[in-house]
Structures are given as structure tokens and as C-alpha cells.
Scaffold this active site. Structure first.
Site, short mmCIF file in Angstrom:
data_model
loop_
_atom_site.label_atom_id
_atom_site.label_comp_id
_atom_site.label_asym_id
_atom_site.label_seq_id
_atom_site.Cartn_x
_atom_site.Cartn_y
_atom_site.Cartn_z
N ASP A 1 -27.25 -38.07 14.07
CA ASP A 1 -28.57 -37.29 14.40
C ASP A 1 -29.46 -36.72 12.93
OD1 ASP A 1 -29.39 -34.88 16.20
OD2 ASP A 1 -27.45 -33.76 15.65
N HIS B 1 -31.74 -33.77 17.51
CA HIS B 1 -31.63 -32.95 18.51
C HIS B 1 -32.75 -32.06 18.15
CE1 HIS B 1 -28.36 -30.57 16.75
NE2 HIS B 1 -28.66 -29.24 17.49
N SER C 1 -29.93 -25.84 13.04
CA SER C 1 -29.98 -26.90 13.20
C SER C 1 -30.05 -27.46 12.70
CB SER C 1 -29.63 -27.36 14.95
OG SER C 1 -28.33 -27.65 15.06
#
Length: 498
Positions: A159, A129, A232
Site C-alpha cells: 500500500d 489507496h 493515510s
């Protein structure tokens, strides 16, 4: 573990004089026992680190900030009409910037994330992402150097994304550790680019293991190390400087860290990264079955001693069908590994090489059997369609109230009413007691019961016979196969007589 200098010096000084000389024999014996116990427990304990500075210094050169740039299509809708002299006139002119024909031109959008280098030739791991839909990816290293990156491959299911940069000299990198070796309470350190503030370190412990959020392959480590937006894709390190997780998500009511963060385990990530590096995509094993978890009453109805394994609800055309697997089988082991539940089986199958022949142990009809299954590839089989059921041979309708439900055999009229295919067969739930067990376990009007006791039911008499057989065999429950919108699942209902 570091020793306490004061304890060490005291122990050395006391060696020059027997303990009995200053404590007495009884107290000396008690002290010796206490010291022995303390040394044994101390060997098992893991002391809190005095500082994370050495670890941070060691791994920082391999952690990177990631900036992505994306082109957003221009707005083609109607631009608001603003009266001359309005306080909003400047806003729409300067910020909306419409052309004369009322359209807004394409614009660039930037996003930030984190990552880490896993090899000296420039492979970098991050979250999917972070770089999804990016036109341009820029990697900033701890030294301040920046390089453009290309996408090697991505896996939205976990992911995870793998990037590559080209460098004239070998890059500092970090290695993966064993996430399965991490224990709840172990110290960990997170690094990344939180809220665009640049290289940042936070520390905490493993709060839980084996967390699942939404994916079939989820295996998250939960940590209270501070993780925020921008973290992230960054690494979660053990105290040896090995990556045991990729920071991916947080649970928060306000978007900020409240001490509940999740990092995808290295056990999952390493397998994905290896496939992305080799193929540019994932190639997961595919068994070709639909499954559900086994409950205690289902296990009792099947004659299993414990509620473990994966119950097969459907066997469409595919590897399992070719190997002879049947609906109603309970998969107890896969490739020599015990199957505890459906989630574990999905992970095991997905992590097994496509084309590998594995042995499955299944429970069927009161006995165990071994099947040899050659796995297919999940990515090319996502659209597999189950085989069409046999033509309907049901008798005339004979509505009956049983097991807290009003049941009727399937007729052409009911097929049309419920929009079922021509090959559908079984007993239709026309009504249900909302205070009964069947309703509590999820059955609803319109459901289709196709099997009872792992045998087809076409009539009320068939179901009555299955109930009698279960009671005669001393069973407390009867296993029903129920379909709703074409999706099968098993439900065990009590058949104990009042």
C-alpha cells in the site's frame, strides 16, 4: 535527556561540605550508593518530552495534504419514476440529475489523504489507496502552495505509492529512520490531514512491533498516536524527526481512532520506494517454493531439535527446483540470516535483489545441506504451475481405519468423484473421526495423503510401514503430506501406541 535543575543545584551546593559532616558515615555511604544507582538508571531511561513543538515546527514543511479527483462513470440503469408533486421529485431532479433518456452523466469525486516529501527534487510518499484510480492529484504544502503531482509507481502489496511534483526551488524534505531500532514504549509523532481538517499533529508511543494485517510483506508499527481518516499516507516520526513509518490503517469499531493505529515500517517502505524510483515498479526476489510453518510435533517427526524454519510443501518449476531443493526440506537460513518462520522468509526473499545467488541451509534426512539458489522475479512468476505428478500405480482398494481416519488408495473412480487430475496418487480420506487428532489438526473427508515420513504412500501397506518405521525410530509423530484442492500442507499425527 534534560537535567532537573533542582537536583543539579543541590548537588553543586553539597560539594562544598562532605556528606559525612551532616549525615554521618553510614548514611553518607547509603546516599552515595543511591545516587550512583539513580545516575545509572537515569542514563538508561528516556524521559517524556516536555513539548513536541520544536519537532513539529522542524518537520511540518515536508508534510503535505493530498487531494485526488476521480471521474465516476454515469449511471445507466432505470431512473425511478416519481409521481408529479411527490416530495422526492425535487431530490431526483436536483441530485440525481438524470438526462431525458434516464441516464446519469459522469461526475467527479474527491478524496483526501496525506504524504511527505523525501527529496528536494519533489518525490513524495503516500499510500496507494489514497491515489488509486485518481485522474488528478493535487499536493498542498504547509506554506499553502499547491502543485499537481504525477504517479511514479505504486505497490498494492504494501500500500505504498511514490509521487513526483515539479518545483522551481528545492523543497523541504524529511529522511527515513530505522524502524527496526524503535522499541515498544518509544515516543512517536504522527502528522497528516485527519478528516480533511488540514495539517494536524498527534503523539503517542510505539505499542507493538512486527504487526501483520493481511499482506505477505506486512511489518507494521502499532501506535496509540491518534490516526483517523485522512491520515493515510502521512509520516510517523521518531524524536529525531526521522520517518519510521507510513500511517496506513486503524483498528476501530466506529471508524474513528481508539488508539490502535498501524504504520508500515520504514524498513519495508525504503526498499519499495527505491525500486519505484528506479524502475517505476517493484522487483521482488522469488524462490519458487510453497512453504508452511513448523509445529513442535512436525519438528519431532522430522528429527529437528526445535520448531523453527520454513517447511517446503511443494517445489514447482523455478529457482529452488533448479538448485535441487526438495519437498519436505526445512529451510533454516537464507543468505546468512536465520529463518524463524514462513513470514520472515517471505520478507527476506522479497527484499533480495532479483538475480542474486544466495546460500540456503536446509534440513533434509537428518542432516543439513547448503544450496546455492539464483532468485527469479516474483512479479513475473505469479502464475507458476507445479509439475504434474507421476502416473498412478496404486493397487486395488483396501479400505482401512487408521490414525482416526478411514483411508483408501486412489482409484480412477475416486479421481473422477473428487475431480483430481490423472497424475494424482495417494490415500483418500473417506471418513474421519470428528473427535480425533486428525480432525482437530484440520484433515477432512476428501483430503489426499500423498506422503508419510517424506516418502510416497500409494497403498495402506505403505502407510503401515511408515508408521512402524517411525515407532521403531522412537518417534512420537509421523509427518503426512496432505493435498486439498491441489494445495499441499504437512500435518504431524501421533503414532504412539496406547
Amino acid at each position: 535527556m534534560q537535567e532537573d535543575p533542582s537536583v543539579t543545584s543541590q548537588a553543586i551546593s553539597n560539594t562544598a561540605r562532605p556528606a559525612s559532616a551532616w549525615l554521618g558515615p553510614a548514611r553518607a555511604l547509603a546516599l552515595a550508593a543511591a545516587l550512583a544507582l539513580g545516575q545509572a538508571s537515569g542514563a538508561l531511561a528516556r524521559a517524556a518530552p516536555e513539548s513536541f513543538a520544536d519537532l513539529a515546527e522542524q518537520v511540518s514543511p515536508a508534510v503535505v495534504n493530498i487531494t485526488t479527483s476521480t471521474t465516476i462513470a454515469g449511471h445507466t440503469g432505470v431512473t425511478p419514476m416519481v409521481p408529479p408533486g411527490s416530495p422526492f421529485e425535487d431530490f431526483f431532479r436536483d441530485f440525481m440529475n438524470p438526462d431525458r433518456d434516464g441516464t446519469r452523466p459522469p461526475r467527479r469525486s474527491q478524496a483526501l489523504g496525506s504524504g511527505f516529501v523525501i527529496s528536494p527534487d519533489g518525490y513524495i510518499v503516500t499510500n496507494n489507496h489514497v491515489i488509486e484510480k485518481a485522474d488528478e492529484i493535487t499536493i498542498e504544502f504547509f506554506s499553502g502552495t499547491t502543485l499537481k503531482a504525477s504517479v511514479v509507481g505504486t505497490d498494492p502489496n504494501t500500500d505504498i505509492a511514490l509521487l513526483k511534483v515539479e518545483s522551481d526551488s528545492p523543497l523541504p524534505f524529511v529522511s527515513f529512520g530505522e524502524s527496526d531500532a524503535m522499541r515498544v514504549g518509544d515516543w512517536v509523532m504522527a502528522m497528516g490531514n485527519p478528516l480533511g481538517q488540514g495539517f494536524s499533529v498527534s503523539a503517542g508511543i510505539i505499542s507493538a512491533r512486527g504487526r501483520a494485517l493481511s499482506g505477505s510483506y506486512d511489518d507494521y508499527l502499532q501506535t496509540d498516536a491518534a490516526i483517523n481518516r485522512g491520515n493515510s499516507g502521512g509520516p510517523l516520526f521518531n524524536m529525531a524527526g526521522e520517518v519510521v513509518g507510513v500511517n496506513t490503517a486503524i483498528l476501530s469499531p466506529n471508524g474513528g481512532s481508539i488508539g490502535i493505529g498501524f504504520a508500515m515500517s520504514s524498513t519495508v517502505v525504503t526498499n519499495v520506494v527505491d525500486q519505484l524510483k528506479e524502475f517505476g515498479e517493484t522487483r521482488r526476489g522469488w524462490l519458487g517454493v510453497r512453504i508452511q510453518d513448523l509445529t513442535p510435533d512436525m519438528a519431532e517427526a522430522l528429527g529437528l531439535e526445535e520448531a523453527r524454519g520454513a517447511l517446503v510443501t511443494d517445489v514447482p518449476e523455478g529457482p529452488a527446483a533448479e538448485a535441487g531443493m526438495e519437498q519436505g526440506d526445512v529451510i533454516l537460513s537464507f543468505d546468512g540470516v536465520t529463518v524463524d518462520d514462513t513470514r520472515g522468509l517471505v520478507r527476506q526473499v522479497g527484499n533480495t535483489a532479483v538475480g542474486k545467488t544466495v546460500k540456503l541451509t536446509v534440513f533434509r534426512g537428518g542432516e543439513t545441506e547448503t544450496l546455492d539458489v539464483t532468485l527469479g522475479r516474483r512479479e513475473t512468476a505469479e502464475g507458476a504451475v507445479p509439475a504434474v505428478a507421476a502416473p498412478d500405480t496404486s493397487e486395488e482398494p483396501d479400505t482401512r481405519e487408521m490414525l482416526g481416519m478411514t483411508l483408501a488408495p486412489l482409484t480412477d473412480a475416486l479421481r473422477e468423484q473428487l475431480e483430481l487430475g490423472a497424475g494424482a496418487e495417494g490415500l483418500v480420506v473417506q471418513d474421519i473421526d470428528e473427535t480425533g487428532e486428525a480432525y482437530e489438526k484440520g484433515l477432512r473427508a476428501g483430503d489426499l495423503i500423498t506422503e508419510a515420513g517424506q516418502r510416497k504412500v500409494l497403498t495402506i501397506a505403505d502407510l503401515e510401514a511408515r508408521i512402524s518405521e517411525a515407532r521403531d525410530a522412537g518417534r512420537k509423530s509421523l509427518l503426512l503430506l496432505v493435498r486439498r484442492d491441489g494445495e499441499p500442507r504437512f500435518v504431524a499425527l501421533s503414532v504412539t501406541e496406547d
